[in-house]
Each structure stands twice: as C-alpha cells, then as structure tokens.
Design a protein around this motif. Structure first.
Motif, short mmCIF file in Angstrom:
data_model
loop_
_atom_site.label_atom_id
_atom_site.label_comp_id
_atom_site.label_asym_id
_atom_site.label_seq_id
_atom_site.Cartn_x
_atom_site.Cartn_y
_atom_site.Cartn_z
N HIS A 95 0.82 -1.22 0.00
CA HIS A 95 0.00 0.00 0.00
C HIS A 95 0.85 1.27 0.00
CE1 HIS A 95 -3.34 -2.67 1.37
NE2 HIS A 95 -4.04 -1.83 0.62
N MET A 96 2.12 1.14 0.24
CA MET A 96 2.99 2.31 0.36
C MET A 96 3.53 2.73 -1.01
SD MET A 96 5.02 1.21 3.83
CE MET A 96 5.94 2.75 3.87
N ASP A 97 3.42 4.03 -1.31
CA ASP A 97 3.90 4.53 -2.59
C ASP A 97 4.86 5.71 -2.42
OD1 ASP A 97 2.16 6.42 -1.66
OD2 ASP A 97 0.68 6.20 -3.26
N LEU A 98 5.36 5.88 -1.19
CA LEU A 98 6.31 6.95 -0.91
C LEU A 98 7.32 6.45 0.10
CD1 LEU A 98 7.03 10.03 -1.26
CD2 LEU A 98 5.63 10.43 0.79
N VAL A 99 8.58 6.74 -0.13
CA VAL A 99 9.63 6.33 0.80
C VAL A 99 9.94 7.50 1.72
CG1 VAL A 99 11.96 5.44 1.05
CG2 VAL A 99 10.59 4.75 -0.92
N VAL A 100 9.41 7.43 2.94
CA VAL A 100 9.69 8.47 3.94
C VAL A 100 10.94 8.08 4.70
CG1 VAL A 100 7.27 9.12 4.11
CG2 VAL A 100 8.15 7.32 5.59
N LYS A 101 11.51 9.04 5.44
CA LYS A 101 12.79 8.78 6.08
C LYS A 101 12.70 7.67 7.13
CE LYS A 101 12.47 12.28 9.74
NZ LYS A 101 13.17 13.44 10.38
N GLN A 102 11.56 7.51 7.79
CA GLN A 102 11.41 6.45 8.80
C GLN A 102 11.50 5.06 8.17
OE1 GLN A 102 9.30 8.97 8.40
NE2 GLN A 102 9.45 10.19 10.29
N ALA A 103 11.25 4.97 6.87
CA ALA A 103 11.29 3.68 6.19
C ALA A 103 12.69 3.09 6.22
CB ALA A 103 10.82 3.82 4.75
N TYR A 104 13.71 3.94 6.22
CA TYR A 104 15.08 3.44 6.23
C TYR A 104 15.40 2.74 7.55
CZ TYR A 104 15.81 6.13 1.99
OH TYR A 104 15.72 6.60 0.70
N GLN A 105 14.91 3.28 8.64
CA GLN A 105 15.14 2.66 9.95
C GLN A 105 14.42 1.32 10.05
OE1 GLN A 105 13.66 6.10 12.18
NE2 GLN A 105 15.71 6.42 13.02
N ILE A 106 13.18 1.29 9.57
CA ILE A 106 12.42 0.04 9.63
C ILE A 106 12.99 -0.98 8.67
CG2 ILE A 106 10.14 -1.00 9.27
CD1 ILE A 106 8.90 1.53 10.34
N SER A 107 13.49 -0.54 7.54
CA SER A 107 14.14 -1.45 6.60
C SER A 107 15.35 -2.11 7.26
CB SER A 107 14.58 -0.68 5.35
OG SER A 107 15.35 -1.51 4.49
N GLU A 108 16.13 -1.33 7.99
CA GLU A 108 17.29 -1.89 8.70
C GLU A 108 16.83 -2.90 9.75
OE1 GLU A 108 19.51 1.32 10.31
OE2 GLU A 108 20.18 2.08 8.36
N LEU A 109 15.72 -2.59 10.41
CA LEU A 109 15.20 -3.51 11.42
C LEU A 109 14.73 -4.81 10.78
CD1 LEU A 109 14.38 -4.12 14.34
CD2 LEU A 109 12.21 -2.94 13.90
N LEU A 110 14.05 -4.73 9.65
CA LEU A 110 13.61 -5.94 8.95
C LEU A 110 14.81 -6.79 8.55
CD1 LEU A 110 10.79 -4.46 6.67
CD2 LEU A 110 10.47 -6.23 8.42
N GLU A 111 15.87 -6.14 8.09
CA GLU A 111 17.08 -6.86 7.71
C GLU A 111 17.72 -7.52 8.92
OE1 GLU A 111 19.43 -8.67 5.20
OE2 GLU A 111 17.96 -7.21 4.48
N GLU A 112 17.66 -6.83 10.06
CA GLU A 112 18.22 -7.39 11.30
C GLU A 112 17.43 -8.61 11.74
OE1 GLU A 112 19.43 -5.96 15.84
OE2 GLU A 112 18.39 -4.58 14.48
N VAL A 113 16.11 -8.52 11.66
CA VAL A 113 15.26 -9.67 12.01
C VAL A 113 15.54 -10.84 11.07
CG1 VAL A 113 12.89 -10.51 12.19
CG2 VAL A 113 13.45 -8.22 13.01
N SER A 114 15.71 -10.52 9.79
CA SER A 114 16.01 -11.56 8.81
C SER A 114 17.32 -12.27 9.14
CB SER A 114 16.10 -10.93 7.41
OG SER A 114 16.60 -11.87 6.47
N GLY A 115 18.34 -11.50 9.48
CA GLY A 115 19.64 -12.09 9.74
C GLY A 115 19.71 -12.90 11.02
N SER A 116 18.83 -12.62 11.96
CA SER A 116 18.89 -13.31 13.25
C SER A 116 17.78 -14.34 13.43
CB SER A 116 18.82 -12.29 14.39
OG SER A 116 17.60 -11.59 14.34
N LEU A 117 16.93 -14.53 12.41
CA LEU A 117 15.81 -15.46 12.56
C LEU A 117 16.32 -16.90 12.54
CD1 LEU A 117 12.32 -15.21 11.05
CD2 LEU A 117 13.52 -17.37 10.86
N GLN A 118 16.18 -17.58 13.65
CA GLN A 118 16.51 -19.00 13.76
C GLN A 118 15.86 -19.56 15.02
OE1 GLN A 118 19.02 -20.32 16.09
NE2 GLN A 118 20.26 -18.55 16.65
N GLU A 119 15.85 -20.86 15.10
CA GLU A 119 15.08 -21.56 16.14
C GLU A 119 15.46 -21.15 17.55
OE1 GLU A 119 14.20 -26.22 17.47
OE2 GLU A 119 15.51 -25.75 15.77
#
Length: 329
Positions: A238-262
C-alpha cells in the motif's frame, strides 16, 4: 522419504502377513492364514495408531465372543444365528465406535459357525490367531520411516524461506514501485509448513515413551508468524512513498532476517522495535497527506513486526526445561 515409506510398508505387509501365518501354522492352529490377515489389518501409519487399533480390536473380540456364544447357544449353528450375531455385533461396534474391528472379528466368529462348535479348544484357537496377528503387526511397526533429521531439515528450510521474505521486505520497503513484488513466496512457505506439520504429528505418534509436542508447537508458532508476514507484505504494497522512517524500519527488517533462527528468543529485537516506536512518537507530525498515510502504514508494519517477535518470545517462554535440554542442546 514418501517413496521409501511406501516401500517399507509393502515389505511390512508382505513379510508380516507371511510370518504370522507361518507361526500360526507351526503351532498347528486351524485357519492359520487368518493370523496373516490380522497382521496386515493391524499395520497402520504410526505406532500409536497401531496400538490403539489393536486395543480396540481385542476389546471387540471379547464382545463378539460373548454375542456369538449367546447366538449359537440359543439359536444353534444355523444362518439365523449368524444373521442375529451380525445384527447385534454391528450395532455394538457402531455404538462403541469399534467399526474397524467389525470385519476382522466377524471372520474369527465365523470359524465357530464353520466348525459348529464353541468349545474351549476353538476359543483358544481364535485367541491365538488374534494375538499372533496383532503381535506381529505391532512388531512390524516397531520400525517407522522418518526421524528428527527430516523435521530438522524442514525447520531449516522454513527459516530460510522466512529470512528470504524478510530480506525482500527490507529491500522493497525502500522502493516506491512495488512492481514484481508478489505473494508467491507465501504459497511455498505455507506448503512447507503443512509438510513439516505432518512430519511433526507423525513423529509424535511414533514416539511412545517421550513427549514430542515441541515440533508441533514450533510449527504452530511459525504458521502464526506467516500470517503476520502476509499482513506486513500487504502494508508494504500500500505504500507509494519512501519516507525517512522507512530506512530505519528497513534496517530492522534486515536485522530480524539475519537473526531469525530456532534458538533466538527475540528479546533484543523487541527492544529495537520499542525504541523505534519511541523515535517515531517524538518526531513531528507530517504536513502532507501522502506522507501521513505512508507513515501510518509504517506504524502498522512496526506493530505487526512486534507481534511477529512476541510470538517467538511466547513460544520460548512456554518451553519446559526438558524441552530446552532435549531440543536446544
């Protein structure tokens, strides 16, 4: 593994039926091949299912024995007695939910009709056929295809797929165009989770002395997380604009991705989510409608990510010390 399981089941049926019939014949039992048939009917998909089925059939055998004795004693060894026996026994099996025992025990009772006798010798014969057949059936199912290794492999595949989904979210969040960003990954993830759930239930059913609900609880947790990931995907779409807060959340998503394990309990990641909440609350409100809407989607995304992490924390908190010792070490 499926092909191997089918092949092993065929071997169990053939060898088990032959072995039971041979033992009955060596003991001099009449209708010795019936023991082989009982073995074949006793071989189920899991050990617990086999034991439950055998138990119900033994109970049904003694009920059938009582009904047959009454019918043949009072009505004689004729077709009328057979008909009344079938009526009463079928009714009892239906009421007590022992339908799977109907055919097998009816065959055993028909031996009495064929011999025109229910003396102790013939009752002993039928009992031995029953116990040899069911005993060999249990013995054949003492070996079951499938192990923790298959489940562990499935877990690794599920986690790798979820890491890939989170990484894709992290990248797509910083793009105004969502062209080519589809939900096919969730179909594949769902299929893999269903397969893993099946293996987990089979593992529990094939383990008699230990509790193996850990894998089932793990799959339930990942399935719930999959639904949350789908919500995050919908928000990103639904998002069609990249606001500055998106960069912080993008980093967080990447961090969750890198640490996701059992074995990660998710507590540190949850702290990062909460700190981002605080930062977003302290920032001035947007003055442009488009930015306001996109920041609202980001806020909702952050809330979903919090739910995603809390599911893992809840899963870890509910583990017993025994489960942590067995499955985490």
């Amino acid at each position: 593994m499926k092909k191997r399981a089918i092949f092993i089941r065929i071997i169990k049926i053939a060898f088990g039926g032959f072995l039971a019939a041979s033992i009955a014949a060596l003991l001099g039992l009449a209708y010795s091949t019936s023991a082989g048939v009982i073995t074949i009917l006793s071989i189920q998909n899991t050990r617990r299912e086999t034991l439950r089925l055998v138990g119900r059939r033994i109970i049904a055998f003694f009920l059938a024995l009582l009904i047959a004795y009454l019918c043949f004693t009072f009505l004689g060894y004729g077709l009328l007695a057979v008909g009344i026996f079938l009526l009463l026994f079928a009714f009892v099996c239906q009421i007590l939910e022992l339908q799977e025992a109907l055919v097998m025990n009816t065959v055993l009772m028909f031996h009495f009709y064929a011999e025109q006798s229910m003396n102790a010798l013939w009752i002993k014969n039928e009992l031995l056929l029953l116990f040899i057949g069911t005993g060999i059936g249990i013995l054949m199912n003492s070996y079951m295809v499938g192990s923790v290794e298959e489940i562990r492999k499935g877990q690794e595949e599920v986690e790798e797929m979820m890491r890939g989904i989170l990484h894709k979210m992290s990248v797509t969040l910083l793009k105004e165009s969502k062209e080519g960003y589809d939900a096919n990954c969730f179909i594949s993830l769902g299929e893999k989770l269903e397969q893993l759930e099946k293996y987990s239930f089979e593992r529990r059913e094939n383990t008699l002395l230990t509790d193996n609900r850990y894998f089932i609880k793990y799959v339930e947790m990942r399935k719930s997380q999959k639904f949350i990931l789908k919500r995050i995907y919908d928000n990103i779409h639904h998002m069609d604009l990249v606001v500055k807060q998106a960069y912080q959340i993008s980093e967080l998503l990447e961090e969750v991705s890198g640490s996701l394990q059992e074995y990660n309990n998710g507590l540190l990641l949850l702290e990062h989510v909460e700190s981002l909440y605080d930062k977003m609350r302290d920032e001035p409100l947007p003055t442009v409608r488009e930015e306001f809407e996109n920041r609202a989607f980001l806020y909702r995304l952050l809330h979903d990510l919090e739910d995603f992490l809390r599911l893992k924390i809840q899963f870890v908190d509910q583990l017993t010390e025994e489960e942590i010792e067995r499955f985490w070490k």
